[in-house]
Design an enzyme around this catalytic site. Structure first.
Site: not given
Length: 324
Positions: A9, A198
């Protein structure tokens, strides 16, 4: 393999879905090898279920993931695989365990994808290992059946939702299943599906708390039906429960046969993901309380609270046993 920026991320933490995909690949390799170790029909092992897995430690860009798998139990038609993931800092040599997962596979014939083949038995070092494995097998079989029975729920859009409500953070992703998503049999890899799940759960968590979030754990993921190449899948996620420092997100995958299939949409996969909110320094932050509005939302909140308290009690019991 080494973790790259596209695995993580914006804060540099590797996506939980990336790790789940690597875990599933390792499980698929070892179980397919085992199921083809004796003479007979050639087959490919298909993922049926992933037991609850905790993300014990975050993995970062630049670290190397070492994934190891071992077959721990075989029934007549299924294989249990235990997978461990270690992260290694190649600059310092430091290693740490990040994940331990248990996966169940079934061997499907290459000639007939609807035919489940028999699994070659393994040799156990002790009779107790076989007995314990059989107990785990019966437990997961029962849980899969119970989960499938409560899978008729759908997620509807909400107009102008208020912040911190279920409707405010709920998210969906639509994906056309292509050849690169699939096994030799033309069905979606379990790891591909988990990575998408996810991703959606992460969007829900980020929308709810507006901070950096990471996957803390995933409850059992049940693969109810195969998803064929050419299907359009809708991955939907919604907040079900919040504690002071964690968020539970329900994620389900619905498949629409798109090419040469008269079949209607069906529920293929379902699971609960748990996320935590982190500061820029990587420390846990308080999570905004989920605001429930409908009776169904309140019911799901109480069910999530029950799962949270049950997991907390199990963790405390394990810590007490380890201390003794």
């Amino acid at each position: 393999r080494i973790m790259r920026p596209d695995d993580a991320n914006i804060a540099g933490n590797v996506h939980g879905g990336t790790i789940l995909k690597m875990i599933e690949e390792a499980g698929a390799i070892i179980s397919t090898r085992h199921c083809n170790s004796q003479e007979g029909e050639a087959c490919v092992a298909a993922l049926a279920r992933v037991e609850r897995t905790d993300f014990l430690s975050p993995m970062c860009i630049g670290e190397v993931a070492n994934v190891s798998a071992e077959i721990t139990y075989t029934s007549r038609h299924s294989v249990e695989v235990q997978v461990n993931v270690m992260s290694e800092n190649i600059l310092t040599g430091a290693k740490k365990l990040t994940n331990k997962a248990t996966l169940w596979y079934v061997p499907l014939s290459l000639k007939n994808v609807n035919k489940v083949l028999e699994v070659p038995p393994i040799q156990y070092a002790r009779k107790e290992q076989e007995d314990e494995g059989k107990k785990r097998y019966e437990e997961q079989k029962l849980d899969r059946l119970e989960t499938k029975q409560r899978n008729g729920d759908v997620m509807l859009p909400v107009i102008n939702p208020e912040p911190h409500t279920v409707g405010y953070s709920q998210s969906s992703l639509i994906h056309l299943v292509g050849p690169s998503d699939c096994t030799l049999l033309g069905f979606v890899h379990g790891g591909v599906t988990m990575k998408l799940m996810d991703e959606v759960a992460g969007i829900v968590a980020a929308r709810h708390c507006k901070t950096n979030i990471v996957t803390a754990s995933v409850d059992a993921i049940n693969f109810h039906e195969k998803i064929k190449k050419g299907c359009v899948i809708t991955v939907s996620g919604r907040m079900t429960f919040t504690s002071n420092k964690s968020m539970e997100i329900e994620v389900f995958v619905d498949a629409d046969p798109f090419v040469d299939e008269p079949r209607e949409r069906y529920r293929a996969v379902s699971a609960f993901f748990t996320y935590v909110s982190l500061s820029k320094e990587g420390k846990p932050l308080p999570v905004p309380q989920l605001l429930t509005e409908t009776e169904d939302e309140k019911r799901r909140f109480e069910e999530g609270k029950g799962r949270y308290l049950q997991t907390k009690a199990k963790r405390q019991a394990q810590m007490q046993q380890a201390a003794q």
